[in-house]
Design a protein around this motif. Structure first.
Motif, PDB file in Angstrom:
ATOM      1  N   ALA A 166     -45.397  -6.899   0.392  1.00 20.79           N
ATOM      2  CA  ALA A 166     -46.496  -7.325  -0.477  1.00 20.79           C
ATOM      3  C   ALA A 166     -47.128  -8.621   0.033  1.00 20.79           C
ATOM      4  O   ALA A 166     -48.345  -8.815  -0.044  1.00 20.79           O
ATOM      5  CB  ALA A 166     -45.985  -7.537  -1.899  1.00 20.79           C
ATOM      6  N   SER A 217     -49.006  -5.327  -5.681  1.00 17.14           N
ATOM      7  CA  SER A 217     -48.963  -4.981  -4.257  1.00 17.14           C
ATOM      8  C   SER A 217     -47.638  -4.333  -3.850  1.00 17.14           C
ATOM      9  O   SER A 217     -47.424  -4.041  -2.683  1.00 17.14           O
ATOM     10  CB  SER A 217     -49.175  -6.227  -3.395  1.00 17.14           C
ATOM     11  OG  SER A 217     -50.247  -6.972  -3.862  1.00 17.14           O
ATOM     12  N   LEU A 218     -46.728  -4.182  -4.801  1.00 15.02           N
ATOM     13  CA  LEU A 218     -45.406  -3.624  -4.440  1.00 15.02           C
ATOM     14  C   LEU A 218     -45.358  -2.109  -4.604  1.00 15.02           C
ATOM     15  O   LEU A 218     -45.996  -1.581  -5.499  1.00 15.02           O
ATOM     16  CB  LEU A 218     -44.310  -4.260  -5.319  1.00 15.02           C
ATOM     17  CG  LEU A 218     -43.911  -5.672  -4.933  1.00 15.02           C
ATOM     18  CD1 LEU A 218     -43.009  -6.279  -5.997  1.00 15.02           C
ATOM     19  CD2 LEU A 218     -43.180  -5.705  -3.590  1.00 15.02           C
TER      20      LEU A 218
END
Ligand SMILES: N[C@@H](CCC(=O)N[C@@H](CS)C(=O)NCC(=O)O)C(=O)O
Length: 218
Positions: A166, A217-218
């Motif tokens: 991320a 973002s993970l």
């Protein structure tokens, strides 16, 4: 001596004590609690309400990971702190510095928006700049052997590594010495065995559950 470490599976400070125990081959028992819903016996035992605490022979409680780790080192034949008083002081100071970065990391993963995230990230990057400036080329913090200071940075590096897809905070082009140090530590058996097998999933699950900016973002 009978040793019982009270642990929370996601705590990097506990992890530093586990690495110390494993590296020194000291027999011990680990009892896990949920720090978000601690049992009453834990509240009674831990003066700070924090993990880790170390129960020695069922009656004495030591708290604060740095103190626990120095006790384990002293009781286990030393070797994980420099002999020189000035170097010892420096190790202790940089251990506290890591504690401050770990505090920032906790806030970072909870930061709700891009601006808040980047403010905290900026502080972390500056701290890592300072660390990079004093880090030698050696495999561990000083020389090739694991010191107490390495045990706490191992937990930090493990978490930065998990967040890397991320956000590459420990960017090897900005922090070549820290990146090499991290790679070395993360390959060591006591470091790999210091967390439960489901640690990565649990850590990323905790980050996602906090629903901060980085969780997108993970
Ligand atoms: N300075 C302490 C920090 C330990 C710490 O922050 N532990 C966290 C878990 S990672 C904790 O127990 N938090 C619960 C609380 O603060 O109430 C140490 O090095 O032992």
């Amino acid at each position: 001596m009978n040793l019982e470490l009270i642990s929370f599976k996601l705590c990097p400070f506990v992890q530093s004590s586990v690495i110390t125990l494993l590296h020194k081959g000291i027999e011990h028992k680990i009892t896990f609690i949920d720090i978000n819903d601690p049992p009453q016996w834990f509240d009674e035992l831990s003066p700070t309400g924090q993990v880790p605490i170390l129960r020695v022979d069922n009656d004495t409680v030591i708290f604060e990971s740095a103190v626990i780790n120095e006790f384990l080192n002293d009781a286990g034949g030393c070797g994980m702190m420099p002999d020189d008083p000035l170097q010892r002081a420096l190790h202790r100071a940089w251990i506290q510095f890591c504690g401050s970065i770990l505090g920032d990391m906790f806030n970072l993963v909870g930061a709700g928006d891009k601006e808040g995230f980047e403010d905290i990230e900026y502080d972390i990057l500056e701290k890592l700049d300072r660390l990079e400036a004093i880090k030698s080329d050696s495999a561990c913090f000083s020389g090739g052997e694991l010191s107490l200071i390495d045990t706490l940075y191992s937990g930090l590096f493990m978490r930065l590594d998990l967040l890397k897809p991320a956000r590459d905070i420990l960017d090897a082009s900005r922090y070549p010495r820290l990146a090499a140090w991290s790679q070395h530590l993360l390959g060591l058996d006591p470091v790999q065995n210091s967390v439960v097998p489901e640690f990565s999933k649990m850590y990323l699950g905790m980050v996602k559950m906090r629903e901060g900016y980085i969780s997108q973002s993970l």
